[in-house]
Design a protein around this motif. Structure first.
Motif, mmCIF file in Angstrom:
data_model
loop_
_atom_site.group_PDB
_atom_site.id
_atom_site.type_symbol
_atom_site.label_atom_id
_atom_site.label_comp_id
_atom_site.label_asym_id
_atom_site.label_seq_id
_atom_site.Cartn_x
_atom_site.Cartn_y
_atom_site.Cartn_z
ATOM 1 N N PRO A 102 0.828 -1.218 0.000
ATOM 2 C CA PRO A 102 0.000 0.000 0.000
ATOM 3 C C PRO A 102 0.854 1.257 0.000
ATOM 4 O O PRO A 102 1.939 1.300 0.578
ATOM 5 N N ALA A 103 0.333 2.295 -0.661
ATOM 6 C CA ALA A 103 1.015 3.585 -0.766
ATOM 7 C C ALA A 103 0.043 4.704 -0.410
ATOM 8 O O ALA A 103 -1.179 4.513 -0.462
ATOM 9 N N PRO A 104 0.576 5.869 -0.055
ATOM 10 C CA PRO A 104 -0.305 7.003 0.261
ATOM 11 C C PRO A 104 -1.231 7.337 -0.905
ATOM 12 O O PRO A 104 -0.845 7.239 -2.069
ATOM 13 N N ALA A 105 -2.445 7.738 -0.565
ATOM 14 C CA ALA A 105 -3.462 8.020 -1.573
ATOM 15 C C ALA A 105 -3.235 9.360 -2.284
ATOM 16 O O ALA A 105 -3.563 9.505 -3.451
ATOM 17 N N GLU A 106 -2.676 10.337 -1.566
ATOM 18 C CA GLU A 106 -2.536 11.681 -2.117
ATOM 19 C C GLU A 106 -1.182 12.276 -1.722
ATOM 20 O O GLU A 106 -0.548 11.820 -0.772
ATOM 21 N N ASN A 107 -0.780 13.301 -2.439
ATOM 22 C CA ASN A 107 0.411 14.088 -2.099
ATOM 23 C C ASN A 107 1.644 13.221 -1.834
ATOM 24 O O ASN A 107 2.412 13.474 -0.908
ATOM 25 N N GLN A 108 1.848 12.227 -2.669
ATOM 26 C CA GLN A 108 2.958 11.294 -2.485
ATOM 27 C C GLN A 108 4.291 11.995 -2.715
ATOM 28 O O GLN A 108 4.428 12.794 -3.629
ATOM 29 N N LYS A 109 5.259 11.639 -1.869
ATOM 30 C CA LYS A 109 6.610 12.161 -2.013
ATOM 31 C C LYS A 109 7.581 11.036 -1.671
ATOM 32 O O LYS A 109 7.372 10.311 -0.701
ATOM 33 N N ILE A 110 8.628 10.911 -2.484
ATOM 34 C CA ILE A 110 9.648 9.889 -2.264
ATOM 35 C C ILE A 110 10.987 10.601 -2.137
ATOM 36 O O ILE A 110 11.355 11.393 -3.006
ATOM 37 N N GLN A 111 11.713 10.308 -1.046
ATOM 38 C CA GLN A 111 13.032 10.896 -0.823
ATOM 39 C C GLN A 111 14.015 9.779 -0.481
ATOM 40 O O GLN A 111 13.633 8.799 0.158
ATOM 41 N N PHE A 112 15.255 9.965 -0.868
ATOM 42 C CA PHE A 112 16.307 8.995 -0.554
ATOM 43 C C PHE A 112 17.187 9.565 0.546
ATOM 44 O O PHE A 112 17.501 10.755 0.536
#
Length: 158
Positions: A102-112
């Motif tokens: 599962p992943a966030p439904a809105e305003n997704q952000k991915i950072q390393f």
């Protein structure tokens, strides 16, 4: 005469403003939307494996510390539910996909972020759903996305 000059100036400003809106080629706009170029090799691999799933956010970095960049993909699963997986780059284009989670439904952000300064690179996924905000820190271990730590993800994921 002044009215005509004002009209011409207004038209020039309007045309200049509209031309600025479309000054980026479509491929650059697509990159800004997804986070990677639309012709990314790993994104193409994902789309070939999941042709009926629409990517909504991606991030590209070497998360397995093998010298090849990998891809994190958040995608539309079904009925507006989001999931994510990683496309692990392998030689001879025999890439590996992690199982979707599962992943966030809105305003997704991915950072390393190299949090522990050891082998694999960690990545932080954050987002929201109906005002609830959450995040989680993941690492790829044995081609699986492992949640190391997080808060509120159960409230912002589908």
């Amino acid at each position: 005469m002044i009215r005509k000059i004002s009209y011409v100036m207004a038209m020039i400003i309007l045309i200049a403003g509209l031309s600025g809106c479309s000054s980026n080629p479509k491929s650059e706009n697509k990159k800004a939307d997804l986070g990677v170029p639309a012709d990314n090799e790993l994104l193409a691999y994902f789309k070939a494996q999941y042709p009926d799933r629409e990517p909504v956010q991606c991030a590209y970095e070497d998360i397995t510390s093998d010298g090849s960049k990998d891809l994190i993909v958040i995608f539309e699963n079904e009925k507006d539910k989001k999931q994510m997986c990683a496309v692990i780059a392998e030689e001879n284009e025999k890439h590996q996909l992690t199982e979707p989670i599962p992943a966030p439904a809105e305003n997704q952000k991915i950072q390393f972020k190299d949090i522990d300064e050891k082998d694999e690179l960690e990545f932080i996924v954050s987002g929201s759903k109906n005002g609830s905000v959450g995040y989680a820190i993941y690492r790829i271990i044995d081609n699986r996305m492992i949640n190391l730590f997080g808060e509120g993800m159960e409230d912002c994921c589908d």
